[in-house]
Design a protein around this motif. Structure first.
Motif, PDB file in Angstrom:
ATOM      1  N   VAL A  31       0.956  -1.195   0.135  1.00 38.23           N
ATOM      2  CA  VAL A  31       0.044   0.003   0.078  1.00 38.23           C
ATOM      3  C   VAL A  31       0.823   1.380   0.003  1.00 38.23           C
ATOM      4  O   VAL A  31       0.611   2.160  -0.853  1.00 38.23           O
ATOM      5  CB  VAL A  31      -0.977  -0.016   1.192  1.00 38.23           C
ATOM      6  N   VAL A  32       1.807   1.260   0.893  1.00 38.37           N
ATOM      7  CA  VAL A  32       2.653   2.314   0.895  1.00 38.37           C
ATOM      8  C   VAL A  32       3.477   2.575  -0.329  1.00 38.37           C
ATOM      9  O   VAL A  32       3.839   3.676  -1.050  1.00 38.37           O
ATOM     10  CB  VAL A  32       3.643   2.476   2.269  1.00 38.37           C
ATOM     11  N   GLY A  33       4.020   1.500  -0.790  1.00 35.81           N
ATOM     12  CA  GLY A  33       5.196   1.432  -1.893  1.00 35.81           C
ATOM     13  C   GLY A  33       4.231   1.929  -3.089  1.00 35.81           C
ATOM     14  O   GLY A  33       4.691   2.786  -3.981  1.00 35.81           O
ATOM     15  N   MET A  34       2.640   1.673  -3.358  1.00 34.99           N
ATOM     16  CA  MET A  34       2.088   2.103  -4.616  1.00 34.99           C
ATOM     17  C   MET A  34       1.625   3.725  -4.327  1.00 34.99           C
ATOM     18  O   MET A  34       1.630   4.245  -5.204  1.00 34.99           O
ATOM     19  CB  MET A  34       0.817   1.219  -4.547  1.00 34.99           C
ATOM     20  N   SER A  35       1.675   3.941  -2.874  1.00 37.62           N
ATOM     21  CA  SER A  35       1.254   5.625  -2.785  1.00 37.62           C
ATOM     22  C   SER A  35       2.603   6.198  -3.018  1.00 37.62           C
ATOM     23  O   SER A  35       2.217   7.411  -3.535  1.00 37.62           O
ATOM     24  CB  SER A  35       1.084   5.539  -1.236  1.00 37.62           C
ATOM     25  N   LEU A  36       3.797   5.665  -2.931  1.00 38.92           N
ATOM     26  CA  LEU A  36       4.871   6.320  -3.371  1.00 38.92           C
ATOM     27  C   LEU A  36       5.128   6.468  -4.763  1.00 38.92           C
ATOM     28  O   LEU A  36       5.457   7.625  -5.316  1.00 38.92           O
ATOM     29  CB  LEU A  36       6.211   5.793  -2.679  1.00 38.92           C
ATOM     30  N   VAL A  37       4.548   5.506  -5.396  1.00 37.20           N
ATOM     31  CA  VAL A  37       4.513   5.549  -6.993  1.00 37.20           C
ATOM     32  C   VAL A  37       3.539   6.640  -7.360  1.00 37.20           C
ATOM     33  O   VAL A  37       3.899   7.496  -8.391  1.00 37.20           O
ATOM     34  CB  VAL A  37       4.218   4.135  -7.613  1.00 37.20           C
ATOM     35  N   ALA A  38       2.394   6.544  -6.773  1.00 34.31           N
ATOM     36  CA  ALA A  38       1.520   7.725  -7.154  1.00 34.31           C
ATOM     37  C   ALA A  38       2.129   9.137  -7.066  1.00 34.31           C
ATOM     38  O   ALA A  38       1.801   9.955  -7.852  1.00 34.31           O
ATOM     39  CB  ALA A  38       0.114   7.455  -6.157  1.00 34.31           C
ATOM     40  N   VAL A  39       2.763   9.310  -5.883  1.00 28.66           N
ATOM     41  CA  VAL A  39       3.285  10.673  -5.591  1.00 28.66           C
ATOM     42  C   VAL A  39       4.449  10.843  -6.724  1.00 28.66           C
ATOM     43  O   VAL A  39       4.498  12.063  -7.184  1.00 28.66           O
ATOM     44  CB  VAL A  39       3.757  10.367  -4.106  1.00 28.66           C
ATOM     45  N   HIS A  40       5.031   9.874  -6.925  1.00 34.37           N
ATOM     46  CA  HIS A  40       6.159   9.934  -7.887  1.00 34.37           C
ATOM     47  C   HIS A  40       5.589  10.596  -9.173  1.00 34.37           C
ATOM     48  O   HIS A  40       6.103  11.453 -10.100  1.00 34.37           O
ATOM     49  CB  HIS A  40       6.876   8.822  -8.040  1.00 34.37           C
ATOM     50  N   ALA A  41       4.353  10.063  -9.719  1.00 36.67           N
ATOM     51  CA  ALA A  41       3.876  10.258 -11.033  1.00 36.67           C
ATOM     52  C   ALA A  41       3.254  11.427 -10.793  1.00 36.67           C
ATOM     53  O   ALA A  41       3.381  12.354 -11.688  1.00 36.67           O
ATOM     54  CB  ALA A  41       2.696   9.168 -11.066  1.00 36.67           C
ATOM     55  N   TRP A  42       2.767  12.012  -9.804  1.00 37.99           N
ATOM     56  CA  TRP A  42       2.126  13.431  -9.625  1.00 37.99           C
ATOM     57  C   TRP A  42       3.392  14.323  -9.921  1.00 37.99           C
ATOM     58  O   TRP A  42       2.863  15.466 -10.612  1.00 37.99           O
ATOM     59  CB  TRP A  42       1.448  13.571  -8.195  1.00 37.99           C
ATOM     60  N   PHE A  43       4.447  14.216  -9.358  1.00 35.60           N
ATOM     61  CA  PHE A  43       5.502  15.088  -9.450  1.00 35.60           C
ATOM     62  C   PHE A  43       6.047  15.066 -10.958  1.00 35.60           C
ATOM     63  O   PHE A  43       6.795  16.201 -11.101  1.00 35.60           O
ATOM     64  CB  PHE A  43       6.623  14.676  -8.573  1.00 35.60           C
ATOM     65  N   VAL A  44       6.251  14.138 -11.740  1.00 35.78           N
ATOM     66  CA  VAL A  44       6.825  14.303 -12.795  1.00 35.78           C
ATOM     67  C   VAL A  44       5.774  14.134 -14.117  1.00 35.78           C
ATOM     68  O   VAL A  44       6.264  14.812 -15.460  1.00 35.78           O
ATOM     69  CB  VAL A  44       7.829  12.999 -13.034  1.00 35.78           C
ATOM     70  N   VAL A  45       4.655  13.354 -14.085  1.00 35.31           N
ATOM     71  CA  VAL A  45       3.830  13.280 -15.308  1.00 35.31           C
ATOM     72  C   VAL A  45       3.284  14.598 -15.751  1.00 35.31           C
ATOM     73  O   VAL A  45       3.149  14.927 -16.790  1.00 35.31           O
ATOM     74  CB  VAL A  45       2.722  12.187 -15.085  1.00 35.31           C
ATOM     75  N   PRO A  46       2.581  15.383 -14.940  1.00 31.64           N
ATOM     76  CA  PRO A  46       1.730  16.489 -15.367  1.00 31.64           C
ATOM     77  C   PRO A  46       2.829  17.664 -15.978  1.00 31.64           C
ATOM     78  O   PRO A  46       2.411  18.213 -17.169  1.00 31.64           O
ATOM     79  CB  PRO A  46       1.398  17.156 -14.091  1.00 31.64           C
ATOM     80  N   ARG A  47       3.892  17.891 -15.267  1.00 26.87           N
ATOM     81  CA  ARG A  47       4.938  18.862 -16.013  1.00 26.87           C
ATOM     82  C   ARG A  47       5.462  18.097 -17.490  1.00 26.87           C
ATOM     83  O   ARG A  47       5.473  18.820 -18.279  1.00 26.87           O
ATOM     84  CB  ARG A  47       6.229  18.923 -15.197  1.00 26.87           C
ATOM     85  N   GLN A  48       5.560  16.779 -17.401  1.00 27.59           N
ATOM     86  CA  GLN A  48       5.869  16.224 -18.755  1.00 27.59           C
ATOM     87  C   GLN A  48       5.082  16.458 -19.830  1.00 27.59           C
ATOM     88  O   GLN A  48       5.245  16.590 -20.958  1.00 27.59           O
ATOM     89  CB  GLN A  48       6.459  14.824 -18.480  1.00 27.59           C
TER      90      GLN A  48
END
Length: 222
Positions: free
Chosen positions: A50-67
């Motif tokens: 659960v925490v691992g996938m939450s970190l993946v979601a945070v990672h995606a939030w920080f890089v995908v929208p700007r990309q």
């Protein structure tokens, strides 16, 4: 039991985080640090996954929208990808460690992660004092137009870059290109793009029409 059967809840977040890094912005080693750290520290599969996938979601939030060229107050800026990302992911890891009753053992790792994020931010800010802006969605230019970048300019504590774009209906095509990257018109000749959750990072692009098929674009951090 196979390695996959025993450690699937570690492998899945690692693979998902790596996929986000590769697809969104190339290999982002710093973005993977908290995910790898958590997969090492996690002790149970439930909180680990659960925490691992939450970190993946945070990672995606920080890089995908700007990309993707999105803009707005919920799109993290480039600098926030380091210091704010470190703070948010450290908090997520701390919650997971607290659930596992292993918070004290992981505090050193968490402080090291936050410290590294702030250190990278300070280095980037220092380098940016007399640095020209990044491509900021202006480059690469629209397909079908010839782009010739100029020498740019630095002075009065700010720097800019410029490029002349030539081709059929160049002024209209460039305006549409900037709009697709999240820029909004501030005046007939100026378009701006802002991101940043905590601190707003605004870039403006001034367009000077040279002819019906040629336009000069100058962009800078506002």
């Amino acid at each position: 039991m196979s390695t996959w059967g025993t450690h699937w809840w570690r492998i899945v977040p690692l693979a998902a985080g790596l996929l986000v890094s590769v697809v969104a912005s190339g290999i982002s080693l710093f973005g993977m640090v908290p995910i790898v750290l958590w997969c090492v520290l996690a002790r149970t599969w439930r909180s680990g996954f659960v925490v691992g996938m939450s970190l993946v979601a945070v990672h995606a939030w920080f890089v995908v929208p700007r990309q993707l060229g999105w803009s707005g107050p919920w799109v993290p800026s480039y600098i926030e990808r380091f210091w704010l990302y470190a703070v948010v992911t450290a908090f997520v890891c701390a919650v997971g460690l607290a659930v596992q009753r292993w918070l004290l053992a992981g505090l050193g790792w968490l402080f090291a992660m936050i410290g590294s994020g702030f250190f990278i931010t300070v280095v980037l800010l220092f380098d940016a004092l007399e640095a020209k802006p990044r491509d900021e969605g202006v480059l690469p230019g629209p397909s079908g137009l010839q782009v010739v970048e100029g020498a740019g300019y630095c002075g009065s504590g700010n720097c800019s870059r410029d490029a002349v774009m030539t081709g059929d209906r160049a002024p209209e095509v460039v305006r549409e290109h900037l709009e697709s990257r999240g820029y909004m018109a501030r005046s007939p000749e100026r378009m701006c793009w802002a991101v940043g959750v905590v601190y707003t990072h605004e870039v403006c692009a001034d367009m000077r029409t040279i002819s019906a098929d040629k336009v000069e674009v100058t962009w800078y951090i506002n």
